[in-house]
Write a protein that holds these residues in place. Sequence first.
Motif, PDB file in Angstrom:
ATOM      1  N   ASP A  65       0.885  -1.275  -0.105  1.00 41.98           N
ATOM      2  CA  ASP A  65       0.114  -0.066   0.127  1.00 41.98           C
ATOM      3  C   ASP A  65       0.732   1.201   0.014  1.00 41.98           C
ATOM      4  O   ASP A  65       1.379   1.641   1.078  1.00 41.98           O
ATOM      5  N   GLU A 482      -3.373 -14.429  -4.347  1.00 42.60           N
ATOM      6  CA  GLU A 482      -4.511 -13.925  -4.223  1.00 42.60           C
ATOM      7  C   GLU A 482      -5.080 -13.086  -5.377  1.00 42.60           C
ATOM      8  O   GLU A 482      -4.550 -11.905  -5.320  1.00 42.60           O
ATOM      9  N   ALA A 484      -7.648 -10.550  -7.546  1.00 40.99           N
ATOM     10  CA  ALA A 484      -8.734  -9.783  -7.299  1.00 40.99           C
ATOM     11  C   ALA A 484      -9.158  -9.002  -8.936  1.00 40.99           C
ATOM     12  O   ALA A 484      -7.997  -8.794  -9.477  1.00 40.99           O
ATOM     13  N   GLU A 492     -13.776  -3.472  -5.808  1.00 36.91           N
ATOM     14  CA  GLU A 492     -13.784  -5.049  -6.372  1.00 36.91           C
ATOM     15  C   GLU A 492     -14.944  -5.488  -7.039  1.00 36.91           C
ATOM     16  O   GLU A 492     -15.730  -5.465  -6.548  1.00 36.91           O
ATOM     17  N   ARG A 504      -3.465  -9.402  -4.342  1.00 37.38           N
ATOM     18  CA  ARG A 504      -3.660  -8.791  -3.126  1.00 37.38           C
ATOM     19  C   ARG A 504      -2.440  -8.824  -2.173  1.00 37.38           C
ATOM     20  O   ARG A 504      -2.310  -7.985  -1.221  1.00 37.38           O
ATOM     21  N   ARG A 505      -1.444  -9.753  -2.484  1.00 37.79           N
ATOM     22  CA  ARG A 505      -0.366 -10.057  -1.523  1.00 37.79           C
ATOM     23  C   ARG A 505       0.568 -10.734  -2.291  1.00 37.79           C
ATOM     24  O   ARG A 505       0.544 -11.204  -3.668  1.00 37.79           O
ATOM     25  N   GLY A 531      -2.589  -0.961  -2.322  1.00 40.09           N
ATOM     26  CA  GLY A 531      -2.694  -2.330  -1.518  1.00 40.09           C
ATOM     27  C   GLY A 531      -2.724  -3.495  -2.501  1.00 40.09           C
ATOM     28  O   GLY A 531      -2.917  -4.729  -2.356  1.00 40.09           O
ATOM     29  N   PHE A 532      -2.590  -3.199  -3.997  1.00 40.21           N
ATOM     30  CA  PHE A 532      -2.644  -4.262  -5.095  1.00 40.21           C
ATOM     31  C   PHE A 532      -1.416  -4.209  -5.817  1.00 40.21           C
ATOM     32  O   PHE A 532      -1.026  -3.045  -6.275  1.00 40.21           O
ATOM     33  N   CYS A 534      -0.698  -4.639  -9.674  1.00 46.10           N
ATOM     34  CA  CYS A 534      -1.501  -4.431 -10.981  1.00 46.10           C
ATOM     35  C   CYS A 534      -0.672  -5.224 -12.078  1.00 46.10           C
ATOM     36  O   CYS A 534       0.431  -4.785 -12.505  1.00 46.10           O
TER      37      CYS A 534
END
Length: 687
Positions: A65, A482, A484, A492, A504-505, A531-532, A534
Amino acid sequence: MSHGNEQIFNPAERVAKISHCSSMEQYKQMYDKSLKDPEAFWGDIAKNFHFEQNVTGKFMDYNFDISKGKIFIRWMEGAKTNICYNCLDRHVLAGKGDQVAFYWEGNDPADAEVVTYGELLKEVCRVANVLKAKGVAKGDRVAIYMPMIKELVVAMLAVARIGAVHSIVFGGYSADSLADRMLDAQASVLITADAVWRGAKLIALKEIADDALKVCQAKNVKVKMSLVVQHMKNVTAPQASSNGTANGNPSKKTHFDDKGNFKVGWNSGLDVWWHEAVKDVSSDCPPEWMDTEDPLFMLYTSGSTGKPKGVLHTVGGYMLYAATTFKYTFDYHPDDVYFCTADIGWITGHTYVTYGPMLNNATSVLFEGVPTYPHIGRFWEIIKKYKVSKFYTAPTAIRALMKFGDEPVKKYDISSLSVLGSVGEPINPEAWMWYYQIVGDSNVSIADTFWQTETGGHVITPLPGATPTKPGSACFPFFGVEVALLDDEGKEVKGEGEGYLVFRRPWPGIMRTVYGNHERFETTYFKKFPGFYCTGDGARRDKDGYIWVTGRIDDMLNVSGHLLSTAQVESALVEHPAVAESAVVARPHAVKGECLYCYVTLAEGNDFTEKLIVELRNKVRTKIGAFATPDYMQLAPGLPKTRSGKIMRRVLRKVAVGDRDFGDISTLADPSIVEVLFQHRPKEGKV
Ligand code: WTA
């Protein structure tokens, strides 16, 4: 893009029966554990490898993040290991020294060689000692520009053994591209070969490398040594090229002496023959014990600004991820023979020709040539010869071979195949079905593996013993990943729907930074959605949760599985004095997937002649490489720009395919330009 074929294909019986993961229940259980308790999941896997020192700090730590500070990813803090040791010494010490690591298959079917793990270890140590003697130390960058020969594997492992950082540049890149990459990495040593035959074409690697070295010298980047493999002496020259030139390549006349020996220019003080350098050197070289987060390699990939990014991977996490994805995605077992057709110069070759297979003590085919030389059945001939059971190639190769029909495949007994992998771009359902039915005789599992240079290994893929597959879908995330999907606002998209494909992680194999430019790493991958991570790709999730990657959503395009940025090609074109401005878009292509469609606006007083078109194509070849040669070149008296000056690429993509359905163009400063562009479209098939 079509929504593909919704037919479902269950894993092949014979694969599921012996699989490391043989049901969706098992997949879900393992997947859940990998997310709930990454330390336990990856910690168990790590036990199979040699760590000189175990983890002393956090097993995993990260920040995704950007609003909370610097982006970082760390795995297995405090542990020490060496990936070369894990690829070689570990197996030799376990009594596997005589096992075949690679069946090397030359460009010409007459050329073949077998190399064992034990032999590789010795040669790697010798080369490591040569590098050390030249003063190459931990952290130094070594550029590698080589053909698909065993010395390429030896070179990368030798670099890794002493803790230096390899930067491999694909042998199809031009001197300019090689120089750019060497300069950015400040490489102190180059490892190359005299030349290579690729099909009937001669690639004079050393000559190209010498041009790159001149550029480095001019910019005051000191290269200490150019280590050169003498390869031409050992290979069979193609009959067809014995006279004349092929595709602008230098002829045999200029490159070979009267006795048929390949001639090379020599820079004394810089050039060193590999075979001479290793002759009297010890085959013993203790590995450098590395922190898990020390750099292992960098590999340049296209960036949307045009300047390539040095994607940096580190030792520990990459090692676990390369090994684990290889084991599960191809469901590797000790009696398998594995064949990945990718060049080591791309990430697929790094992870799934060298590191993944070798970490698993696998036996692989290393192929120097091309799928259609000397005949169109070359892949199938090789598969039959070595009884290959696991095969990994790209949709562009599948489509190219599909064109010749089923006959060339059916000529060979390739029933040893049980898992077929695909990588590099979305595979269209027609190609998927041909791969499954004709190559696999409907008795295989197909693994359509989605991943990127940045991800280090497969991130979305079916598992061949577990996942029921749908042609065209990469199916489900790998362990630890993970997924999204986000909409434009970063909200989302749950369940069925389409959006930006993000993660996500971190998983162990994710890149850690862009070499020398951490800020670029943060802005490229983390700024859009805090937080992601991309990916830059779009994807759709269907009602059954399957992921369908739909392709790039940025200004990147994918030509034959090679990622290029439109900006990179545009900047090559505008270097030509006749060009005032250019815009490049992707156009669908039956074999390559996508090809380059270039619009050029000329500077005052220039004409759009055949000669100019040839010059422009050559400009792109010399700036980037032959694989980036544009298929279409069109005159654009003007470009479709918005009032704020942004080029509306959507319109250019429509004009490229002759589609007049371009939606709302009211924001264009001059909408009449669209019709003008239509009138200047080149005739089909003409560039
Ligand atoms: C594309 C190659 C759909 C995607 C390993 C990605 C794919 C880019 C697939 C990375 C696939 C790769 N299905 N698209 N199975 N595999 N791509 O860095 O656009 O050369 O972002 O890594 O290729 O290309 P790269």
